[in-house]
Scaffold this motif. Structure first.
Motif, PDB file in Angstrom:
ATOM      1  N   LEU A 173       0.857  -1.174   0.000  1.00 45.38           N
ATOM      2  CA  LEU A 173       0.000   0.000   0.000  1.00 45.38           C
ATOM      3  C   LEU A 173       0.896   1.227   0.000  1.00 45.38           C
ATOM      4  CD1 LEU A 173      -2.726   1.467   0.253  1.00 45.38           C
ATOM      5  CD2 LEU A 173      -2.515   1.230   2.758  1.00 45.38           C
ATOM      6  N   ILE A 174       0.825   2.011  -1.064  1.00 47.08           N
ATOM      7  CA  ILE A 174       1.622   3.225  -1.193  1.00 47.08           C
ATOM      8  C   ILE A 174       0.773   4.396  -0.699  1.00 47.08           C
ATOM      9  CG2 ILE A 174       2.935   4.694  -2.744  1.00 47.08           C
ATOM     10  CD1 ILE A 174       4.060   1.881  -2.448  1.00 47.08           C
ATOM     11  N   THR A 175       1.238   5.048   0.372  1.00 41.98           N
ATOM     12  CA  THR A 175       0.431   6.105   0.993  1.00 41.98           C
ATOM     13  C   THR A 175       1.031   7.496   0.843  1.00 41.98           C
ATOM     14  OG1 THR A 175       1.520   5.668   3.125  1.00 41.98           O
ATOM     15  CG2 THR A 175      -0.555   4.521   2.693  1.00 41.98           C
ATOM     16  N   ASN A 176       2.354   7.629   0.889  1.00 46.16           N
ATOM     17  CA  ASN A 176       2.971   8.950   0.782  1.00 46.16           C
ATOM     18  C   ASN A 176       3.120   9.306  -0.681  1.00 46.16           C
ATOM     19  OD1 ASN A 176       4.255  11.346   1.392  1.00 46.16           O
ATOM     20  ND2 ASN A 176       6.277  10.396   1.494  1.00 46.16           N
ATOM     21  N   THR A 177       2.013   9.700  -1.305  1.00 51.69           N
ATOM     22  CA  THR A 177       1.968   9.856  -2.748  1.00 51.69           C
ATOM     23  C   THR A 177       1.734  11.291  -3.172  1.00 51.69           C
ATOM     24  OG1 THR A 177      -0.431   9.538  -2.912  1.00 51.69           O
ATOM     25  CG2 THR A 177       0.942   7.559  -2.888  1.00 51.69           C
ATOM     26  N   LYS A 178       2.000  11.547  -4.447  1.00 49.61           N
ATOM     27  CA  LYS A 178       1.692  12.842  -5.041  1.00 49.61           C
ATOM     28  C   LYS A 178       0.187  13.053  -5.015  1.00 49.61           C
ATOM     29  CE  LYS A 178       2.569  15.369  -9.357  1.00 49.61           C
ATOM     30  NZ  LYS A 178       3.147  15.239 -10.714  1.00 49.61           N
ATOM     31  N   LYS A 179      -0.234  14.210  -4.494  1.00 48.10           N
ATOM     32  CA  LYS A 179      -1.650  14.570  -4.389  1.00 48.10           C
ATOM     33  C   LYS A 179      -2.429  13.592  -3.515  1.00 48.10           C
ATOM     34  CE  LYS A 179      -1.759  17.097  -8.730  1.00 48.10           C
ATOM     35  NZ  LYS A 179      -2.420  17.319 -10.038  1.00 48.10           N
ATOM     36  N   LYS A 180      -1.726  12.882  -2.616  1.00 49.36           N
ATOM     37  CA  LYS A 180      -2.352  12.018  -1.613  1.00 49.36           C
ATOM     38  C   LYS A 180      -3.230  10.938  -2.230  1.00 49.36           C
ATOM     39  CE  LYS A 180      -0.533  14.761   1.430  1.00 49.36           C
ATOM     40  NZ  LYS A 180       0.663  14.375   2.185  1.00 49.36           N
ATOM     41  N   LYS A 181      -2.838  10.436  -3.375  1.00 51.06           N
ATOM     42  CA  LYS A 181      -3.626   9.414  -4.073  1.00 51.06           C
ATOM     43  C   LYS A 181      -3.041   8.038  -3.751  1.00 51.06           C
ATOM     44  CE  LYS A 181      -5.302   8.197  -8.697  1.00 51.06           C
ATOM     45  NZ  LYS A 181      -5.193   8.504 -10.144  1.00 51.06           N
ATOM     46  N   GLU A 182      -3.636   7.338  -2.783  1.00 49.96           N
ATOM     47  CA  GLU A 182      -3.124   6.033  -2.375  1.00 49.96           C
ATOM     48  C   GLU A 182      -3.380   4.990  -3.458  1.00 49.96           C
ATOM     49  OE1 GLU A 182      -4.844   5.009   1.368  1.00 49.96           O
ATOM     50  OE2 GLU A 182      -3.759   6.563   2.476  1.00 49.96           O
ATOM     51  N   ARG A 183      -2.516   3.954  -3.455  1.00 48.14           N
ATOM     52  CA  ARG A 183      -2.686   2.889  -4.431  1.00 48.14           C
ATOM     53  C   ARG A 183      -1.987   1.619  -3.931  1.00 48.14           C
ATOM     54  NH1 ARG A 183       1.804   5.662  -6.095  1.00 48.14           N
ATOM     55  NH2 ARG A 183       3.513   4.490  -7.077  1.00 48.14           N
ATOM     56  N   PHE A 184      -2.331   0.501  -4.541  1.00 46.01           N
ATOM     57  CA  PHE A 184      -1.657  -0.764  -4.268  1.00 46.01           C
ATOM     58  C   PHE A 184      -0.754  -1.114  -5.449  1.00 46.01           C
ATOM     59  CE2 PHE A 184      -5.133  -1.413  -1.225  1.00 46.01           C
ATOM     60  CZ  PHE A 184      -4.463  -2.011  -0.164  1.00 46.01           C
ATOM     61  N   VAL A 185       0.420  -1.647  -5.148  1.00 44.89           N
ATOM     62  CA  VAL A 185       1.275  -2.224  -6.173  1.00 44.89           C
ATOM     63  C   VAL A 185       1.613  -3.640  -5.733  1.00 44.89           C
ATOM     64  CG1 VAL A 185       2.253   0.011  -6.825  1.00 44.89           C
ATOM     65  CG2 VAL A 185       3.437  -1.403  -5.139  1.00 44.89           C
ATOM     66  N   VAL A 186       1.928  -4.485  -6.691  1.00 41.14           N
ATOM     67  CA  VAL A 186       2.260  -5.876  -6.392  1.00 41.14           C
ATOM     68  C   VAL A 186       3.688  -6.145  -6.861  1.00 41.14           C
ATOM     69  CG1 VAL A 186       1.645  -8.299  -6.743  1.00 41.14           C
ATOM     70  CG2 VAL A 186      -0.145  -6.548  -6.666  1.00 41.14           C
ATOM     71  N   MET A 187       4.491  -6.674  -5.970  1.00 40.79           N
ATOM     72  CA  MET A 187       5.881  -6.967  -6.314  1.00 40.79           C
ATOM     73  C   MET A 187       5.979  -8.206  -7.206  1.00 40.79           C
ATOM     74  SD  MET A 187       7.913  -6.355  -2.699  1.00 40.79           S
ATOM     75  CE  MET A 187       6.645  -6.993  -1.590  1.00 40.79           C
ATOM     76  N   SER A 188       7.018  -8.253  -8.009  1.00 44.94           N
ATOM     77  CA  SER A 188       7.328  -9.466  -8.761  1.00 44.94           C
ATOM     78  C   SER A 188       7.778 -10.539  -7.775  1.00 44.94           C
ATOM     79  CB  SER A 188       8.438  -9.199  -9.781  1.00 44.94           C
ATOM     80  OG  SER A 188       9.650  -8.909  -9.102  1.00 44.94           O
ATOM     81  N   ASP A 189       7.796 -11.772  -8.216  1.00 44.12           N
ATOM     82  CA  ASP A 189       8.203 -12.871  -7.329  1.00 44.12           C
ATOM     83  C   ASP A 189       9.627 -12.674  -6.815  1.00 44.12           C
ATOM     84  OD1 ASP A 189       5.744 -14.020  -7.699  1.00 44.12           O
ATOM     85  OD2 ASP A 189       6.410 -15.457  -9.217  1.00 44.12           O
TER      86      ASP A 189
END
Length: 326
Positions: A173-189
């Motif tokens: 969960l990426i929270t410290n984002t530009k314009k406070k727009k949170e998002r999820f990213v998924v790591m590669s294996d």
């Protein structure tokens, strides 16, 4: 409306109201806080009885240090936002023309080649432990790879909280984002396995620190220090190139490379870019599709001329973004 006690002028209510309104829309206070505090003190000291945002008042403050171009532009942006908020609130105010803003200098965008990227990470892996940041030789290879493989903004990787990593699924969960727009990213294996190995070591030396890459007992790694390490590695990766001839790169260049690598892979696989760009936009946390489409400008010429891609479909959105906007 509650008034921040730090503001004492006749405009205190409107300044606090504007900041609160922008915060509700997801904007941070920091970019304009210093300028607005300066304006508030200026009004209290020089215009204590003035309760109208007139052209005379605005110009006298904006141009108070006329030899400081950057300062003039910063004050101009802050006071323009305040005036617009006041007008929307029913209070007439003078709105400064945008000619005082100037044109931001575009940031140089550099795209690593495969060979350069390989040499760079070899140099990162060879970094010795820093006396300033204990265990940095364990952290930095993981952090820079995470920024690259997940397309993160540098501060998103640097200020990542450990609790925001799901060590069961590989989601972040990426929270410290530009314009406070949170998002999820998924790591590669591979990246997920690397982070899990690093975390086992991390628990021994920074168990109580909330940051995944601690720089002190209770804080993240300092951004300026991190950039110096990155520049040191870039120089080490290119020992035969004189410093003055070495291309300028930033940690952000890893994010640029991530975007272009995905576009190249999709094009090699004959994917429909019009369908794939919204996915890349969501993953990278761009505010508009145009920000994502900008990376098409950075593709090698032979790919841009690929007949299998309908480039006309992007003609309406690519020009909207300048390099400095990301």
């Amino acid at each position: 409306m509650a008034i921040n006690n730090n503001y004492t002028s006749c405009f205190a209510e409107y300044i606090q109201g504007m900041i609160s309104a922008r915060a509700a829309l997801g904007y941070a206070e920091e970019p304009y806080a210093a300028a607005l505090h300066s304006f508030d003190r200026y009004c209290s000291d020089s215009y204590p009885e003035c309760n109208e945002l007139t052209e005379r008042l605005v110009m006298s403050w904006v141009l108070k240090d006329n030899d400081d171009t950057k300062g003039v532009q910063g004050r101009a942006r802050a006071i323009r936002l305040l005036a617009q908020y006041m007008n929307l609130s029913g209070q007439e105010a003078y709105v400064l023309p945008d000619r005082y803003f100037g044109n931001p200098k575009p940031k140089e965008v550099y795209m690593f080649t495969d060979a350069e990227l390989s040499r760079l990470f070899s140099a990162i892996d060879a970094l010795p432990e820093s006396s300033r940041v204990p265990h940095s030789h364990l952290m930095l290879p993981v952090m820079f790879r995470l920024i690259y493989t997940c397309g993160l903004r540098p501060q998103e990787g640097r200020e990542l909280h450990r609790r925001n990593i799901n060590f069961q699924t590989g989601e972040i969960l990426i929270t410290n984002t530009k314009k406070k727009k949170e998002r999820f990213v998924v790591m590669s294996d591979d990246m997920f396995a690397l982070c899990r190995r690093y975390d086992k070591m991390r628990q021994f030396f920074y168990e109580d620190n909330r940051y995944f890459f601690p720089g002190s007992a209770d804080g993240p790694i300092d951004g300026a220090w991190l950039n110096r390490q990155f520049q040191k590695c870039w120089k080490s990766a290119n020992p035969d190139i004189p410093k003055e001839n070495l291309p300028h790169v930033r940690i952000y260049s890893l994010r640029h490379r991530f975007a272009s690598a995905n576009l190249n892979r999709w094009m090699d696989g004959q994917k429909d870019l019009t369908a794939m760009l919204p996915r890349l936009r969501a993953y990278m946390g761009h505010y508009t599709l145009a920000e994502t489409a900008y990376y098409i400008h950075l593709l090698p010429e032979n790919l841009v001329k690929n007949k299998g891609v309908d480039w006309d479909a992007f003609s309406g959105i690519i020009p909207e973004v300048e390099p400095w906007q990301d």
